[in-house]
Design an enzyme around this catalytic site. Structure first.
Site, PDB file in Angstrom:
ATOM      1  N   GLU A 214       9.361   9.009 -16.423  1.00 28.65           N
ATOM      2  CA  GLU A 214       8.104   9.156 -16.629  1.00 28.65           C
ATOM      3  C   GLU A 214       7.440   8.787 -18.079  1.00 28.65           C
ATOM      4  OE1 GLU A 214       7.247  13.503 -14.998  1.00 28.65           O
ATOM      5  OE2 GLU A 214       9.497  13.253 -15.267  1.00 28.65           O
TER       6      GLU A 214
ATOM      7  N   LYS B 264      15.776  22.044 -10.300  1.00 25.11           N
ATOM      8  CA  LYS B 264      15.180  20.586 -10.660  1.00 25.11           C
ATOM      9  C   LYS B 264      16.054  20.070 -11.660  1.00 25.11           C
ATOM     10  CE  LYS B 264      10.830  20.278 -10.827  1.00 25.11           C
ATOM     11  NZ  LYS B 264       9.949  19.540 -10.348  1.00 25.11           N
TER      12      LYS B 264
ATOM     13  N   HIS C 187       0.839  -1.252   0.172  1.00 24.38           N
ATOM     14  CA  HIS C 187       0.120  -0.148  -0.085  1.00 24.38           C
ATOM     15  C   HIS C 187       0.664   1.202  -0.039  1.00 24.38           C
ATOM     16  CE1 HIS C 187      -3.317  -2.747   1.386  1.00 24.38           C
ATOM     17  NE2 HIS C 187      -2.346  -3.372   2.117  1.00 24.38           N
TER      18      HIS C 187
ATOM     19  N   SER D   3      14.710  22.302 -15.522  1.00 25.99           N
ATOM     20  CA  SER D   3      13.380  23.038 -15.686  1.00 25.99           C
ATOM     21  C   SER D   3      13.911  24.427 -16.217  1.00 25.99           C
ATOM     22  CB  SER D   3      12.736  23.281 -14.154  1.00 25.99           C
ATOM     23  OG  SER D   3      12.115  24.333 -14.280  1.00 25.99           O
TER      24      SER D   3
END
Ligand code: ARG
Length: 459
Positions: free
Chosen positions: A291, A284, A157, A278
């Site tokens: 992704e 970043k 979980h 970024s």
């Protein structure tokens, strides 16, 4: 002007939009090599059976090699008016060798031709994917070996469950990817029958030798039913199904890498080569490759659903609907290969963070199960009672804002009088993973055995 292939029956050429919807050359040119291989095998067989002369077969053979080299060199004029790769190749062959080109299509149809070409293409992809999967498995085994016994949290979980080892986690994916390999191998085995000679649908009256062409093209045997093999596309669907499951595995791992590389987790540092920055936030470092891999399942499974939907309800045998098979498979195969390569690169270059992994493993009362097991083993408590006692200790630690090993022996005794100092031995994350010696468990001893097994299997 009417068509060079079937102009006998036609007086007008197609409408421009008809041509646009009908032509497949923009994508099926990727079948050029397979198409030419199939034609060469067919021509050689026609000559061996005395259906065309050796001289014609030789001209066809030479001509096809010229066409192939033109295509591979990028100086081939593909024509939309010629619809597809099959007719583009044959038309060019005619320009090069003249009359004998017209004999190549004896005892053959584009229906068995495309079925052969596409099977050969998908078969090649099974092999390519197999190699890419092996490379990724090796990268994972490398990671497993480099930090086999580093302790990290195991989750259920996405909540802290029990400590596990880094090597164990890496090898979990090795197992999944190995099953993926076997799914592709299995699909490859089933698709490896030659449809060539099925002709349009019914077979042919010419005295062809289907065993000869099957063998020349590396098929295990000719297919036993011409209606089946000119019209089934289940081999492509099996490829897409295997690709979907594989992409699903990659997507899960990609998701973990996204989580693990966040500032809040910091389990791994991804290399610069596999990250992006970024345009506004200078701090970043984004895991874009992970992704994108996480997302690729969308189009890959989409291709599976699309082709399944195209095929359902089609009466035997060939219908033009089936031309829609190729773009789906091409796109899925390309994106799966790209995902596998990117994942391999990321895995090879990522750096697990030992201290952060350990610290995280030790938080969230991750050794509560070890405590309960200790109560069972040392005090002879039924597990259900031990669970209850441990739960009370967790609640106490939570109230105090500390972890289980930080409780004092007095704290422990206040919940259950028989608990003694020995309990602290099982509350460290190292003791926890070391104790999980059951076959397939997370203990470093087991994990190292599995690493050795995998290295032998992949050697
Ligand atoms: N381009 C076609 C396809 O991909 C080749 C087979 C065409 N056969 C036919 N009878 N129209 O399916």
């Amino acid at each position: 002007t009417s068509n060079a292939m079937w102009g006998g029956r036609f007086s007008a050429g197609p409408d421009a939009i008809m041509e646009a919807i009908n032509a497949s050359i923009d994508f099926d040119k990727r079948l050029a090599r397979q198409d030419i291989e199939g034609s060469r095998a067919h021509a050689a067989m026609l000559a061996a059976q005395g259906i065309i002369t050796d001289k014609d077969a030789e001209a066809i053979r030479e001509g096809l090699l010229t066409v192939l080299s033109e295509i591979e060199a990028g100086d081939f004029q593909f024509s939309k008016a010629l619809e597809d790769i099959h007719m583009n190749v044959e038309a060019r062959l005619k320009e090069i060798i003249g009359e004998p080109a017209g004999r190549l299509h004896t005892a053959r149809s584009r229906n068995d031709q495309v079925a052969v070409d596409f099977r050969l293409w998908v078969r090649d992809q099974c092999d390519a994917v197999d190699g890419a999967l092996e490379a990724l498995m090796k990268a994972l085994i490398g990671q497993a070996e480099a930090a086999a016994d580093w302790v990290m949290p195991g989750f259920t979980h996405l909540q802290t469950a029990q400590p596990v080892t880094w090597g164990h986690h890496m090898l979990a994916y090795v197992e999944m990817l190995n099953r993926d390999r076997s799914r592709f191998a299995d699909a490859r085995k089933r698709m490896n029958e030659s449809p060539l000679g099925g002709a349009a649908l019914a077979g042919t009256g010419f005295n062809i030798d289907r065993h000869m062409t099957a063998e020349a093209l590396g098929f295990d045997r000719p297919s036993a039913n011409s209606l089946d093999s000119t019209s089934d596309r289940d081999f492509a669907l099996e490829f897409l199904a295997a690709a979907s499951i594989c992409a699903m595995h990659l997507s899960r791992f990609a998701e973990e890498l996204v989580i693990w590389s966040s500032a809040q987790f910091r389990f791994v540092v991804m290399s610069d080569q596999w990250s992006t920055g970024s345009s506004i936030m200078p701090q970043k470092k984004n895991p874009d490759a992970a992704e994108l891999i996480r997302a690729k399942i969308g189009r890959i499974f989409g291709a599976n659903v699309a082709l399944m939907t195209v095929m359902k309800g089609l009466p035997l045998t060939y219908s033009k609907d089936m031309q829609e098979d190729k773009e789906q498979v091409f796109d899925a195969a390309d994106n799966l290969m790209l995902s596998l390569a990117a994942m391999t690169g990321m895995v090879e270059t990522m750096a697990p963070q030992r201290e952060n992994l350990r610290k995280s493993a030790a938080s969230g009362f991750s050794t509560a199960t070890d405590l309960a097991d200790w109560l069972v083993r040392e005090l002879g408590m039924p597990f259900r009672d031990a669970h209850h006692v441990t739960g009370a200790l967790v609640a106490m630690a939570e109230g105090k804002g500390c972890d289980l090993p930080d409780l004092t022996i007095e704290d422990m005794k206040s919940v259950h009088d028989n608990i003694n100092e020995g309990v602290f031995d099982v509350l460290t994350v190292e003791a926890s993973v070391m104790s999980r010696q059951s076959y397939g468990g997370t203990s470093p001893v087991q994990v190292k055995k599995q690493i050795a097994r995998w290295k032998e299997l992949l050697a």
